[in-house]
Design an enzyme around this catalytic site. Structure first.
Site, PDB file in Angstrom:
ATOM      1  N   SER A   1       0.879  -1.295  -0.041  1.00  0.00           N
ATOM      2  CA  SER A   1       0.205   0.049   0.021  1.00  0.00           C
ATOM      3  C   SER A   1       0.869   1.335   0.099  1.00  0.00           C
ATOM      4  O   SER A   1       0.461   2.406  -0.481  1.00  0.00           O
ATOM      5  CB  SER A   1      -1.006   0.134   1.168  1.00  0.00           C
ATOM      6  OG  SER A   1      -0.152  -0.093   2.337  1.00  0.00           O
TER       7      SER A   1
ATOM      8  N   ASP B   1      -3.700   7.947   8.243  1.00  0.00           N
ATOM      9  CA  ASP B   1      -4.177   6.865   8.966  1.00  0.00           C
ATOM     10  C   ASP B   1      -3.356   6.333  10.029  1.00  0.00           C
ATOM     11  O   ASP B   1      -2.221   6.558  10.188  1.00  0.00           O
ATOM     12  CB  ASP B   1      -5.087   5.989   7.949  1.00  0.00           C
ATOM     13  CG  ASP B   1      -4.328   5.122   7.165  1.00  0.00           C
ATOM     14  OD1 ASP B   1      -3.186   4.985   7.426  1.00  0.00           O
ATOM     15  OD2 ASP B   1      -4.977   4.799   6.136  1.00  0.00           O
TER      16      ASP B   1
ATOM     17  N   HIS C   1      -0.332   4.810   7.051  1.00  0.00           N
ATOM     18  CA  HIS C   1      -0.037   5.569   6.220  1.00  0.00           C
ATOM     19  C   HIS C   1       0.389   6.931   6.027  1.00  0.00           C
ATOM     20  O   HIS C   1      -0.595   7.643   6.718  1.00  0.00           O
ATOM     21  CB  HIS C   1      -0.838   5.353   4.962  1.00  0.00           C
ATOM     22  CG  HIS C   1      -1.274   4.063   4.669  1.00  0.00           C
ATOM     23  ND1 HIS C   1      -2.472   3.347   5.206  1.00  0.00           N
ATOM     24  CD2 HIS C   1      -0.470   3.086   3.936  1.00  0.00           C
ATOM     25  CE1 HIS C   1      -2.353   2.011   4.651  1.00  0.00           C
ATOM     26  NE2 HIS C   1      -1.292   1.737   3.991  1.00  0.00           N
TER      27      HIS C   1
END
Ligand SMILES: *[C@@H]1O[C@H](CO)[C@@H](O)[C@H](O)[C@H]1NC(C)=O
Ligand SMILES: *[C@@H]1O[C@H](CO)[C@@H](O)[C@H](O)[C@H]1NC(C)=O
Length: 356
Positions: free
Chosen positions: A51, A329, A332
């Site tokens: 991610s 978050d 990230h």
């Protein structure tokens, strides 16, 4: 999700590890002739990993990355990036003077979509299989090899192209989740780095001559871990483990360069750069009102950024100024966070080896 119960060094990275991801897709490329110019090589970027690098491969119906408030800064709506805006891949593409390469997604792809390269990275994955059924890095490289076998990239293009590999910790999170014990970590670090070594060699063998690999970030400083300390301090044991992984990885990069008598392999030190910004040691740090506390947080432990309940009621708080927080978050960085990391990497000439 009760990570107390699991008590791993890397409790489930919930946002890396989406519960219900779809399996890898077969890439469909319409069979039309090659557009690429025989006489001049075109530089492309090929991206593998998780991610931190994914720009939209995780299926729309699934990941939080396709839910509000992801993407509010860029492109202004959820678009599959695990941030309020741009992620690391976008900055590396910018550094190379390229548009960010297309995420593979699941629709048909025409050769002209491959002009800038391809992003194979898939949120939640690792070098090994993780708790999600997304394509591991081997499978991502298989997809790359399929495109090469179909002659979608010429040898000269590959020769002047760059590969970026991101491994941010899902293998460790998955192990902790399954095992609950950390005893096996030294062996696991060995296995992960050995598999990375095989992946790096393989991409080199496919003809790419610049292969950059990111170190682990200081995992103990991710909000999911600092939350236990009211977002005030990092978990040093987890950071130490990330450090062990990084020492091994760096050694491998040096060894591969020696073996190939080249500077093909580049180690990108995210650890130090995250750490210096988070410790307030750099000019970049002053941009942020919040370094440890993320912008977007679930209202309680069961919820994460982007969660809604069965009635559609949102179950998260989002800050007013994502550009003033380093983290978006619980795992990230924000776009501004990545931007700061990128600026610092440039300032310390850490990216120049990608160009030479
Ligand atoms: C990657 O995934 C494939 C397909 O699921 C699997 O066969 C393979 O063993 C995995 N590779 C690694 C290194 O975990
Ligand atoms: C958990 O860790 C122990 C100790 O290293 C190891 O023997 C065991 O195989 C691991 N279990 C799993 C499911 O990985």
């Amino acid at each position: 999700m009760d990570s107390q119960k699991l008590l791993p060094l890397f409790p489930i990275l919930s946002l890396f590890l989406f519960a219900l991801l779809a399996g890898p897709r077969e890439l469909q490329v319409s069979a039309s002739p090659l557009f690429s110019n025989k006489f001049s090589a075109t530089k492309k970027l090929f991206v593998f990993g998780d991610s931190y690098a994914d720009t939209g491969n995780v299926k729309k119906s699934i990941g939080n990355s396709w839910k509000h408030p992801y993407g509010i800064t860029f492109p202004g709506k959820p678009a599959g990036r695990f941030s309020d805006g741009r992620v690391f891949t976008d900055y590396i593409a910018k550094f190379l003077g390229l548009k960010s390469p297309m995420a593979l997604r699941w629709e048909r792809v025409a050769p002209h979509h491959l002009k800038e390269g391809v992003n194979f990275a898939y949120g939640g994955t690792g070098v090994f299989d993780t708790s999600i059924p997304g394509p591991n890095m081997t499978t991502q490289i298989d997809s790359f090899q399929n495109l090469i076998n179909r002659l979608l990239f010429s040898a000269t293009d590959l020769h002047s192209s760059i590969a970026l590999l991101s491994v941010a910790g899902n293998d460790y999170a998955t192990y902790a989740d399954r095992n609950g014990s950390t005893q096996g970590y030294p062996a696991l670090i060995n296995a992960v780095v050995n598999q990375m070594t095989a992946n790096l060699r393989r991409i080199h063998g496919l003809g790419v001559r610049k292969i950059a690999v990111t170190s682990l970030e200081p995992i103990g400083c991710l909000p999911m871990h600092t939350a236990l300390f009211s977002y005030k301090q990092c978990d040093h044991i987890k950071n130490h483990l990330a450090g062990q992984h990084n020492i091994m990885l760096r050694t491998v990069v040096d060894r591969l360069n020696k073996e190939t008598n080249s500077k093909s392999f580049v180690y990108i030190d995210l650890y130090t750069n995250f750490q210096q910004i988070l410790n307030g040691l750099k000019a970049e740090s002053s941009k942020f009102q919040a370094l440890y506390k993320p912008c977007c947080i679930g209202v309680s432990r069961e919820y994460s950024c982007g969660s809604i309940d069965e009635n559609g009621v949102k179950k998260y708080f989002v800050c007013d100024h994502p550009e003033a927080t380093f983290f978006w978050d619980s795992v990230h960085p924000t776009q501004e966070g990545w931007n700061a990391v990128y600026h610092q990497l440039r300032e310390t000439n850490s990216l120049t080896d990608i160009l030479t």
